[in-house]
Enzyme design. Structure first.
Site, PDB file in Angstrom:
ATOM      1  N   HIS A  14       0.878  -1.195   0.000  1.00  0.00           N
ATOM      2  CA  HIS A  14       0.000   0.000   0.000  1.00  0.00           C
ATOM      3  C   HIS A  14       0.903   1.230   0.000  1.00  0.00           C
ATOM      4  O   HIS A  14       1.498   1.569   1.022  1.00  0.00           O
ATOM      5  CB  HIS A  14      -0.898  -0.002   1.246  1.00  0.00           C
ATOM      6  CG  HIS A  14      -1.860   1.149   1.288  1.00  0.00           C
ATOM      7  ND1 HIS A  14      -3.203   0.981   1.518  1.00  0.00           N
ATOM      8  CD2 HIS A  14      -1.688   2.482   1.138  1.00  0.00           C
ATOM      9  CE1 HIS A  14      -3.813   2.147   1.496  1.00  0.00           C
ATOM     10  NE2 HIS A  14      -2.904   3.090   1.273  1.00  0.00           N
ATOM     11  N   HIS A  16       1.573   5.375  -1.662  1.00  0.00           N
ATOM     12  CA  HIS A  16       1.197   6.568  -2.437  1.00  0.00           C
ATOM     13  C   HIS A  16       2.449   7.166  -3.050  1.00  0.00           C
ATOM     14  O   HIS A  16       3.360   7.577  -2.320  1.00  0.00           O
ATOM     15  CB  HIS A  16       0.543   7.611  -1.520  1.00  0.00           C
ATOM     16  CG  HIS A  16      -0.733   7.137  -0.915  1.00  0.00           C
ATOM     17  ND1 HIS A  16      -1.966   7.350  -1.505  1.00  0.00           N
ATOM     18  CD2 HIS A  16      -0.984   6.436   0.219  1.00  0.00           C
ATOM     19  CE1 HIS A  16      -2.907   6.798  -0.759  1.00  0.00           C
ATOM     20  NE2 HIS A  16      -2.349   6.227   0.296  1.00  0.00           N
ATOM     21  N   LYS A  98      -9.236  -0.272  -5.788  1.00  0.00           N
ATOM     22  CA  LYS A  98      -9.287   0.365  -4.469  1.00  0.00           C
ATOM     23  C   LYS A  98     -10.646   0.993  -4.225  1.00  0.00           C
ATOM     24  O   LYS A  98     -11.137   1.770  -5.039  1.00  0.00           O
ATOM     25  CB  LYS A  98      -8.202   1.454  -4.385  1.00  0.00           C
ATOM     26  CG  LYS A  98      -8.163   2.223  -3.074  1.00  0.00           C
ATOM     27  CD  LYS A  98      -7.753   1.357  -1.908  1.00  0.00           C
ATOM     28  CE  LYS A  98      -7.924   2.063  -0.578  1.00  0.00           C
ATOM     29  NZ  LYS A  98      -6.763   2.812  -0.161  1.00  0.00           N
ATOM     30  N   HIS A 135     -10.389   1.139   1.860  1.00  0.00           N
ATOM     31  CA  HIS A 135     -10.144   2.122   2.929  1.00  0.00           C
ATOM     32  C   HIS A 135     -11.295   1.935   3.899  1.00  0.00           C
ATOM     33  O   HIS A 135     -12.425   2.335   3.626  1.00  0.00           O
ATOM     34  CB  HIS A 135     -10.097   3.561   2.380  1.00  0.00           C
ATOM     35  CG  HIS A 135      -9.814   4.549   3.462  1.00  0.00           C
ATOM     36  ND1 HIS A 135      -8.590   5.182   3.613  1.00  0.00           N
ATOM     37  CD2 HIS A 135     -10.568   4.970   4.501  1.00  0.00           C
ATOM     38  CE1 HIS A 135      -8.617   5.949   4.682  1.00  0.00           C
ATOM     39  NE2 HIS A 135      -9.812   5.848   5.242  1.00  0.00           N
ATOM     40  N   HIS A 173      -4.459  -0.697   5.924  1.00  0.00           N
ATOM     41  CA  HIS A 173      -3.991   0.092   7.084  1.00  0.00           C
ATOM     42  C   HIS A 173      -4.897  -0.036   8.316  1.00  0.00           C
ATOM     43  O   HIS A 173      -5.470   0.934   8.774  1.00  0.00           O
ATOM     44  CB  HIS A 173      -3.782   1.559   6.718  1.00  0.00           C
ATOM     45  CG  HIS A 173      -4.871   2.188   5.863  1.00  0.00           C
ATOM     46  ND1 HIS A 173      -6.207   2.139   6.168  1.00  0.00           N
ATOM     47  CD2 HIS A 173      -4.787   2.893   4.718  1.00  0.00           C
ATOM     48  CE1 HIS A 173      -6.886   2.786   5.242  1.00  0.00           C
ATOM     49  NE2 HIS A 173      -6.038   3.255   4.359  1.00  0.00           N
ATOM     50  N   ASP A 246       1.476   2.572   3.527  1.00  0.00           N
ATOM     51  CA  ASP A 246       0.649   3.772   3.360  1.00  0.00           C
ATOM     52  C   ASP A 246       1.519   5.021   3.422  1.00  0.00           C
ATOM     53  O   ASP A 246       1.058   6.076   3.872  1.00  0.00           O
ATOM     54  CB  ASP A 246      -0.474   3.824   4.409  1.00  0.00           C
ATOM     55  CG  ASP A 246      -1.582   4.794   4.011  1.00  0.00           C
ATOM     56  OD1 ASP A 246      -1.630   5.219   2.847  1.00  0.00           O
ATOM     57  OD2 ASP A 246      -2.403   5.123   4.887  1.00  0.00           O
TER      58      ASP A 246
END
Ligand code: DOR
Ligand code: ZN
Length: 349
Positions: A14, A16, A98, A135, A173, A246
């Site tokens: 995970h 970004h 996602k 999420h 997460h 994350d």
């Protein structure tokens, strides 16, 4: 006492990476230690089609080179076309999809409001064996922010899984003992990622002694009892739990603001922090599963054949406090304690 530890090269399930100058500045921080990463699609505008995912993958590879494999995801919206998802997966462009509940976090405005409207996509994914990354927070204003993950399990996640047999889901997460217990109670078609920072901080770190914007992320860190449940899960050897950092860079001026962005940037020092946490838990032997084996197991991908070696150092490890990027300076997550494990040798792939 163990002084060095060699693992199959880890993956980040995970991550970004953003785009443009921020991507160029921060992607090397992940590519240095990780072989592959599941790339989050919450760009502006979001990555919603297979064609956009392929173009974004190429922009990432232009920065990292081919020694790093970005595993792309599509951002699920109420307009997502099931056929496009299945075709992108068949073509090897995407690894997962996602789900952001609309309004739950950074750039989630295009996410899902009515979960019944994505039923056809979820059914097609179950059929094609495409995992759903979630999420896991409700956005109902009546639900306290510290309860949003636990409520998501009951109101959204469990109903989706019951209605869509065969859908493989990753609860991303996770931050609560409720999420740990839910994952433990379910079959192996449910996995969970755990971040580096949620293994380190609880909500006091954010709020005691002044507000600490660089510890603010979503889902927000919870009480100490929850952090301990996460450490227990991560270090237990249970293959359903694996690393998803994350790592989420924002320029410092966007974090240190009257309305600061959510995200902790951990790409730089994650492996040092994890080694320390696992050692303190008496579970250094479980780090390999958590960082290098359990994720590939869930995603049905091979474990990396290249390795990295972590080495115990007599002096604290040094790492940059900030990364300079063309899109501003990014603060590296400070665990609040010195680190004594260093990644010694680059993978030879
Ligand atoms: O803290 C977070 N930051 N949580 C998320 O879910 C999104 C991420 C981001 O994109 O900045
Ligand atoms: Zn994220």
């Amino acid at each position: 006492m163990t002084q060095s530890l060699t693992l199959p090269r880890p993956d980040d399930w995970h991550l970004h990476l953003r785009d443009g100058a921020m991507l160029a500045g921060i992607a090397p921080e992940s590519a240095r230690h990780f072989a592959r990463a599941i790339i989050m699609p919450n760009l502006v505008p979001p990555v919603v089609t297979g064609a956009q995912a392929a173009a974004y993958r190429d922009r990432i590879l232009a920065v990292t080179g081919t020694g790093f494999t970005p595993l792309m995801t599509l951002y699920l919206t109420e307009a997502t076309d099931p056929a496009d998802v299945v075709a992108a997966h068949k073509a090897g462009i995407i690894t997962a999809v996602k789900l952001y509940p609309a309004g739950a976090t950074t750039n989630s405005a295009s996410g899902v409001r009515d979960f019944d409207r994505v039923r056809a996509v979820l059914e097609a994914m179950a059929e094609a064996g495409i995992p759903l990354c979630t999420h896991g927070e409700v956005t109902d204003h009546a639900v306290d922010i510290f309860d949003r993950e636990a409520v998501f399990i009951d109101r959204v996640l469990d109903p989706i899984r019951r209605k869509t047999p065969g859908l493989r889901v990753v609860m991303e997460h996770i931050t609560t003992s409720e999420a740990v217990a839910y994952v433990q109670s379910q079959p192996a078609d449910l996995g969970a990622t755990i971040t580096t920072h949620h293994l380190v901080i609880n909500r006091n770190h954010i709020l005691v002694g002044g507000i600490k914007p660089h510890y603010y992320c979503l889902p927000v860190a919870k009480r100490e009892a929850h952090r301990l449940a996460l450490v227990q899960a991560a270090t237990s050897g249970d293959a359903r739990f694996f690393l998803g950092t994350d790592s989420a860079p924002h320029a410092d001026d966007a974090k240190e603001s009257a309305c600061g962005c959510a995200g902790c940037f951990t790409a730089t020092n994650t492996m040092s922090i994890l080694a320390q946490i696992f050692e303190e838990a008496g579970a250094l032997d479980k780090l390999e599963g958590f960082a290098s084996r359990n994720g590939p197991g869930f995603y049905r991908l091979p474990v990396n054949s290249a390795t990295i070696t972590l080495e115990k150092t007599p002096e604290p490890v040094t790492y940059p406090a900030k990364i300079e990027t063309g899109a501003g300076q990014v603060t590296v997550f400070d665990p609040g304690f010195p680190l004594y494990w260093q990644v010694r040798q680059e993978a030879t792939s």
